[in-house]
Write an enzyme that holds these catalytic residues in place. Structure first.
Site, mmCIF file in Angstrom:
data_model
loop_
_atom_site.group_PDB
_atom_site.id
_atom_site.type_symbol
_atom_site.label_atom_id
_atom_site.label_comp_id
_atom_site.label_asym_id
_atom_site.label_seq_id
_atom_site.Cartn_x
_atom_site.Cartn_y
_atom_site.Cartn_z
ATOM 1 N N GLY A 1 11.524 -4.518 -47.968
ATOM 2 C CA GLY A 1 12.039 -4.909 -46.662
ATOM 3 C C GLY A 1 13.485 -5.352 -46.793
ATOM 4 O O GLY A 1 13.863 -6.015 -47.768
ATOM 5 N N GLY B 1 15.381 -6.773 -44.062
ATOM 6 C CA GLY B 1 15.831 -7.572 -42.928
ATOM 7 C C GLY B 1 16.617 -8.767 -43.427
ATOM 8 O O GLY B 1 17.162 -8.742 -44.529
ATOM 9 N N LEU B 2 16.660 -9.819 -42.617
ATOM 10 C CA LEU B 2 17.452 -10.982 -43.026
ATOM 11 C C LEU B 2 16.944 -11.554 -44.339
ATOM 12 O O LEU B 2 17.732 -11.877 -45.225
ATOM 13 C CB LEU B 2 17.409 -12.046 -41.935
ATOM 14 C CG LEU B 2 18.271 -11.729 -40.724
ATOM 15 C CD1 LEU B 2 18.144 -12.840 -39.697
ATOM 16 C CD2 LEU B 2 19.726 -11.571 -41.120
ATOM 17 N N ALA B 3 15.617 -11.685 -44.479
ATOM 18 C CA ALA B 3 15.091 -12.263 -45.708
ATOM 19 C C ALA B 3 15.294 -11.300 -46.880
ATOM 20 O O ALA B 3 15.846 -11.670 -47.912
ATOM 21 C CB ALA B 3 13.614 -12.594 -45.532
ATOM 22 N N GLY B 4 14.869 -10.048 -46.703
ATOM 23 C CA GLY B 4 14.942 -9.079 -47.796
ATOM 24 C C GLY B 4 16.370 -8.721 -48.162
ATOM 25 O O GLY B 4 16.724 -8.655 -49.345
ATOM 26 N N GLU C 1 9.514 -13.846 -42.036
ATOM 27 C CA GLU C 1 8.382 -13.843 -41.107
ATOM 28 C C GLU C 1 7.085 -13.463 -41.819
ATOM 29 O O GLU C 1 5.997 -13.797 -41.368
ATOM 30 C CB GLU C 1 8.657 -12.881 -39.938
ATOM 31 C CG GLU C 1 7.659 -13.015 -38.787
ATOM 32 C CD GLU C 1 7.936 -12.064 -37.628
ATOM 33 O OE1 GLU C 1 8.972 -11.370 -37.656
ATOM 34 O OE2 GLU C 1 7.107 -12.002 -36.707
ATOM 35 N N HIS D 1 6.493 -14.836 -26.273
ATOM 36 C CA HIS D 1 7.805 -15.253 -25.779
ATOM 37 C C HIS D 1 7.827 -15.206 -24.260
ATOM 38 O O HIS D 1 7.414 -14.222 -23.660
ATOM 39 C CB HIS D 1 8.868 -14.305 -26.351
ATOM 40 C CG HIS D 1 10.248 -14.860 -26.241
ATOM 41 N ND1 HIS D 1 10.881 -15.008 -25.040
ATOM 42 C CD2 HIS D 1 11.109 -15.310 -27.182
ATOM 43 C CE1 HIS D 1 12.088 -15.523 -25.256
ATOM 44 N NE2 HIS D 1 12.238 -15.717 -26.548
ATOM 45 N N ARG E 1 8.757 -22.288 -26.399
ATOM 46 C CA ARG E 1 8.261 -20.999 -25.923
ATOM 47 C C ARG E 1 6.788 -21.025 -25.541
ATOM 48 O O ARG E 1 6.397 -20.457 -24.524
ATOM 49 C CB ARG E 1 8.483 -19.946 -27.004
ATOM 50 C CG ARG E 1 9.951 -19.711 -27.218
ATOM 51 C CD ARG E 1 10.214 -18.797 -28.376
ATOM 52 N NE ARG E 1 11.651 -18.544 -28.447
ATOM 53 C CZ ARG E 1 12.224 -17.844 -29.405
ATOM 54 N NH1 ARG E 1 11.497 -17.327 -30.375
ATOM 55 N NH2 ARG E 1 13.522 -17.646 -29.384
#
Lengths: 254, 250, 643
Positions: free
Chosen positions: C46, C48-51, C431, C272, C336
């Protein structure tokens, strides 16, 4: 906003693999709601194709909210279709009329070879970013965010360029298949910001060099790229890249 | 074409290794560098056209003024030769780059679209329309130049006995009368008309395009740059056309 | 029947005062010497931001990194779609923020179901994230004088959210992507795009590699390494319609779960409140309108349920601004879960607007009157544009119609303080793990967590594992690798050979409907029990009646989808099981049986103050529940109130 439906003739490019010959195939699709997005219309077509035993049309897509840059498609000869400032996933069928014939092709450029049907390989863009589209700062080295002030208007200009989603519509729409708008957006963002100025000379030389190596054409200065860009990246960035390039060529090796 | 490029790139590779000017030489062989050279040589040629037009408009002043101008020009001697060589050089570079960049863009899209439509709003009047004809108008201008230089400088058609121009003799000839006579020739009329219209189209994209290539782009001045380019282009073309009209006058 | 493990899970949180934990622990962890780092290979799944941030940072440290993503480029991961912003306790606006307050807000916002130590660390490193991103050239919004600007977000009474127009996720992700591509250029990271992880390779109980399918050629590839870092996002697409990208899936996490990794709190899903409502059956996804809109937009429905006038003709006196009415101190900026339930309550009571009655108004008329259209355009221009594109209605002229939609999943693979799962060598970030948000995530905290995990946690904790573990080389023909490849292959062949009548999407849509109706914003024992049965039936149908055309050796998008939906079918049952087990309401998990007389969520701290980590025993078999007790020494649990 009534529940209008359309009957359409779709001429879609089908190609089984990168090295196989492709061609158009025609499909008729009825009951297309005008509220559908273009990709939802293709979903419906694919459902019907699968039910009839034909392999569905392969097309790239992911976020379906106009930001990931994965969707593409040349629709009736226009990148991302007739609507301005829109990606194909945000294009809605209300843009079309009942009885329309819609021609759907993949992006065509030597640097974007077709993988299958409407899917192309855009890894050339990754290699261009690799060549210099970054600020060389390792994690943990950063000073406090406010120690690098950036005036509001300058930040806005950088953001305008940084908005590029890397979809490749600029290349697709350019008659020379030039990647100038894509490359210039990153060159500009980092040239405008003080953080990027340390490497501005090598960055523009390396990125342009990589762009040429990937086999993109040269800029036509006809601004079709800007008109096709879903996030309206301006061709002023290309002018800035050219200035950066001239400057870099003169001062390089100092 | 590829072979040609390869042969041309040999000396370039050597030059690019030169200390100091290496990066600049290298630049001339990248997509942007070629466009920049194209822009510079193009603008140089525009500069020539403007002076050439200014001189030629003296045709309307009469025989004496025009011939005096021509004599003064020729009396420059060596300087004129240098200018002519420079001009020819700019033209040659411009043409070679046209071929090389066109080849590059052909390679960049080997299979073409079944259908392609512009998304620009101003596609008919804007630079986009004219840009499609840069190569063909360039070829037209090139063809015209061959005829133009042959007639005006060397009086070749007369010498080869194709068409008789009695005032073309370099020593005793009358340049003013020679020009008027050439302009009356039907071949000249057709070729010049087509080429001058081509020139207008070529420059209407070329001038503003050169400005963009050289990085001249500003939200506030763009109208001026693009409009001015267009205006200058057609001013030059119409200026020369007015001389073409001279061919129909007594 | 749920088996409950007798031993509580060990989260490896060190002892001590919470402010000092991370500092001390960084000293106590073992280091890998700089020259030895290049001898270790790490797989990151992955981008994304983490990966992306993890792969880049590990590459910078000197590890050999292989990064994988299923998209055509690492830049397309769905973090890119995050709109509103990223929180950090910088206190630039001088409005009383601090690390402690961000910590407090996040624990409270998570309804006291998060691990305190992780949340405190998150708040601590939040400032470093902003600095790092600024240095990378992320164009955060600025004041005229050049300093960084902030805005406020739900669940907080300070302005601590940094943003780049409505495209914060995009800019942060491109920052991480560029850092990643720099490492690729330097030869420290190999990028494998268009690869989907299908199996985890476990050797002697330690995660040592993965099997991926090359999505262009269909080839199954074995990649071995010294550690595997999973950053594959959430499972919101189990509901079919969600704000996730079409490709988001639970497959990588689920296959790890099937290999022994515990799955924690799957019932914590975030709905959301501000999304564009559903318009028809063909709908393929839902589009979020950033929470930041609630800074200036006011949410209302007509006071009279039979009032069908267009919104502009309904006078102030006939409007019910129900959030402002029910929660006067937070108003439109309640968290939310609270906002979503409140709109569901109004719509269920018949006050909903629009053709379907499943929508409420989000009105900007006051903001436009107060600040002018230009100011509003500058703040939210791209969101208004997007709304206009999708609905063909102009939100500058008439209020937006919005309705809640599945957006984020707080649950995920269980991890300890090191972000390592119960399987040594398998780290889970972003996430995909369960750690920091408890039962509800506050706005602008997902970006913070993803980058914190990737830039500032994994670079330290992975070293401790690599330095301590015994890691003999694993050749590609190792029995564990061969077995994993065979498992992946047989699953693919099984999917291709069913030869039924129904498309994958039709199954996915049906599964989504079951989940939304029974495991959505409100859940009941009865509904959940029926959902479990329905899921099992649908899963059986899927394996007898699905039609996947084409072959394995080419790009085959139906096959990709089929594999993902097959996993959702198994995962959905675990989600429902977890929801059944948790006999309380907390955050995004609302059990109708457990609510106050005012309709607010009622927690049961005595019995359920734990993270529920599930161990897999086989499809259709009852899983074992492992409990990680949660203690709150620094933020004593209270009834969450935003009134």
């Amino acid at each position: 906003m009534s529940g209008d439906t359309l009957t359409l003739t779709l001429r879609i490019w089908r190609q089984n693999g990168p090295n196989e010959a492709g061609g158009f195939r025609e499909y008729r699709l009825s009951g297309v709601s005008t509220h559908m997005s273009f990709l939802e219309m293709l979903d419906v077509l694919n459902e019907q194709l699968i039910e009839s035993g034909e392999e569905p049309v392969a097309f790239d897509h992911d976020c379906r909210e106009g930001i990931c840059g994965m969707c593409s498609l040349m629709i009736n000869g226009q990148a991302h279709g007739p609507d301005k400032a829109t990606t194909t996933c945000q294009l809605h069928m209300r843009q079309f009329a009942d009885g329309d014939t819609i021609t759907i092709e993949p992006w065509r450029a030597t640097a974007f070879p077709v993988v299958r049907d409407l899917v192309t390989d855009r890894s050339a863009f990754d290699r261009i970013i690799s060549a210099g589209g970054y600020v060389s700062v390792n994690t943990g080295n950063a000073p406090d965010g406010n120690s690098i002030p950036v005036p509001g208007h300058q930040q806005e200009k950088a953001m305008d360029a940084a908005a590029c989603i890397g979809c490749g519509a600029c290349v697709a729409a350019c008659k020379n298949a030039s990647a100038s708008l894509f490359v210039s957006a990153k060159v500009s963002q980092l040239a405008i910001l003080p953080q990027g100025s340390q490497e501005r000379t090598s960055r523009v030389l390396d990125m342009v060099n990589q762009m040429d190596e990937e086999g993109f054409g040269h800029c036509t200065n006809t601004y079709e790229c800007e008109a096709a860009c879903p996030v309206e990246v301006s061709v002023s960035n290309i002018a800035r890249m050219n200035r950066e390039y001239i400057r870099a060529s003169i001062v390089a090796g100092e | 074409m590829d072979l040609l490029c390869k042969i041309c790139s040999w000396p370039a590779c050597l030059l690019a290794r030169l200390p100091g000017i290496g990066p600049i030489v290298k630049m001339c062989f990248t997509s942007i560098g070629q466009k920049i050279l194209m822009a510079l040589t193009g603008l140089a040629l525009v500069g020539f056209l403007v002076t050439h037009l200014a001189g030629n408009l003296l045709l309307f002043k009469g025989e004496e003024q025009f011939n005096t101008y021509a004599e003064n020009l020729h009396s420059l001697g060596g300087a004129l030769v240098v200018a002519e060589v420079g001009l020819f050089g700019a033209f040659a570079v411009h043409m070679c780059l046209a071929i090389s960049t066109t080849a590059m863009s052909r390679r960049a899209r080997k299979s073409s679209y079944a259908e392609q439509q512009s998304k620009r709003d101003d596609v008919i009047l804007g630079g986009g329309g004219a840009s499609r004809f840069m190569l063909i108008t360039g070829v037209l201008i090139g063809a015209f130049l061959v005829l133009h230089v042959a007639d005006m400088k060397f009086n070749l058609r007369d010498k080869l006995g194709i068409t008789q121009f009695e005032h073309g003799d370099e020593e005793s000839g009358n340049l003013y009368l020679h020009v008027r006579q050439v302009l009356r020739d039907p071949v000249t009329r057709v070729v010049y008309l087509v080429a001058l219209l081509g020139l207008g189209i070529h420059l209407s994209h070329g001038i503003s395009s050169a400005a963009q290539t050289l990085g001249l782009h500003h939200r506030r001045w763009n109208v001026l740059i693009r409009g001015g380019g267009m205006l200058l282009a057609w001013a030059i073309a119409l200026g020369f056309l007015s001389i073409w009209v001279l061919g129909f006058l007594k | 029947m749920v088996h409950i493990a007798s031993e509580p899970l060990n989260s490896r949180v060190p002892e001590g005062a919470i402010e000092t934990l991370w500092d001390k622990h960084r000293f106590n962890m073992k280091l890998v010497n700089p020259a030895n780092k290049r001898k270790f290979k790490v797989i990151v799944v992955g981008t994304g931001l983490a990966g992306g941030s993890a792969a880049a940072s590990l590459g910078e440290l000197g590890y050999e990194v292989d990064a994988f993503c299923f998209q055509d480029s690492p830049r397309r991961a769905h973090s890119i779609a995050a709109q509103g912003g990223i929180n950090a306790a910088k206190n630039y606006p001088n409005d009383g923020d601090s690390i402690w307050r961000l910590f407090y807000d996040t624990v409270k916002g998570g309804d006291y179901r998060a691990r305190e130590a992780n949340v405190y660390r998150l708040a601590q490193v939040s400032s470093n994230i902003i600095d790092q991103c600024v240095a990378q050239g992320v164009p955060f919004a600025r004041e005229y004088g050049g300093t960084l600007a902030n805005r406020s977000f739900g669940g907080a009474q300070v302005s601590r959210t940094f943003y780049c127009r409505g495209q914060t996720g995009q800019q942060l992700l491109l920052g991480a992507y560029q850092a990643l591509m720099r490492q690729a250029q330097l030869g420290k990271v190999n990028i494998y795009a268009r690869r989907e992880m299908l199996e985890l390779i476990v050797v002697d109980g330690v995660a040592r590699g993965i099997v991926v399918r090359n999505l262009t050629t269909g080839q199954l590839e074995t990649h071995t390494a010294d550690a595997v870092v999973l950053c594959t996002g959430g499972y919101g697409n189990v509901y079919y319609l969600s704000t996730n990208a079409k490709g988001c899936n639970v497959t990588a996490a689920w296959r790890c779960h099937k290999r022994g990794a515990y799955f924690a709190n799957p019932c914590y899903t975030q709905i959301h409140p501000t999304c564009i409502p559903v318009s028809g059956d063909y709908q393929s996804k839902l589009t979020l309108m950033s929470e930041s809109l609630r800074n200036d937009g006011r949410v209302w429905v007509p006071k009279d349920s039979s009032d069908k006038r267009p919104p502009s003709e309904i006078p102030e006196s006939d409007r019910d601004y129900y959030l402002e009415r029910r929660y006067p101190s937070f108003g439109n900026l309640v968290p939310r879960d609270v906002a979503s339930r409140a709109s569901k309550e109004r719509c269920d009571a018949g006050y909903g607007v629009g053709d379907t009655g499943l929508a409420v108004y989000l009105d900007f008329a006051d903001a436009i009157r107060r600040d002018g259209e230009d100011t509003v355009r500058k703040k939210y221009g791209n969101l208004f544009h997007m709304y206009h594109k999708i609905t063909a209605e102009d939100p500058y002229k008439s209020p937006m119609r919005i309705y809640p939609a599945v957006h984020y999943t707080m649950g995920g693979l269980w991890v300890d303080y090191h972000l390592m799962s119960n399987l040594p060598g398998l780290f889970v970030l972003g996430e995909a793990n369960f750690s920091d948000h408890g039962a509800n995530r506050l706005g602008a905290s997902a970006l913070m967590q993803g980058l914190s995990d990737g830039y500032f946690v994994i670079p330290y904790t992975i070293g401790d594992h690599l330095a301590k573990a015994d890691l003999p080389p694993v050749p590609e023909d190792h029995p564990a690798c061969v077995e994993a490849v065979q498992a992946a292959e047989s699953r693919i062949n099984r999917l291709l050979s069913v030869g039924g009548r129904r498309t994958v999407d039709s199954f996915h849509r049906e599964l989504g409907q079951i989940m939304w109706d029974n495991c959505g914003m409100a859940r009941s024992r009865e509904g959940l029990e029926s959902a479990v049965g329905q899921i099992q039936d649908l899963r059986d149908q899927f394996w007898t009646d699905v039609r996947v055309l084409g072959g394995q050796e080419t790009l085959n998008q139906s096959l990709e989808k089929a594999g993902r939906v097959a996993d959702f079918m198994e995962f959905a049952e675990l989600l429902a099981t977890d929801a059944l087990n948790r006999e309380e309401s907390c955050g995004g998990h609302f059990r109708e049986e457990h609510q106050t007389s005012e309709g607010e969520a009622q927690r049961n701290d005595e019995d359920f103050s734990y993270a529920a980590a599930w161990e897999f025993h086989g499809v259709g078999e009852d899983p074992t529940l492992h409990k990680e007790p949660l203690t709150f020494e620094n933020v004593p649990p209270t009834t969450r109130s935003y009134k």
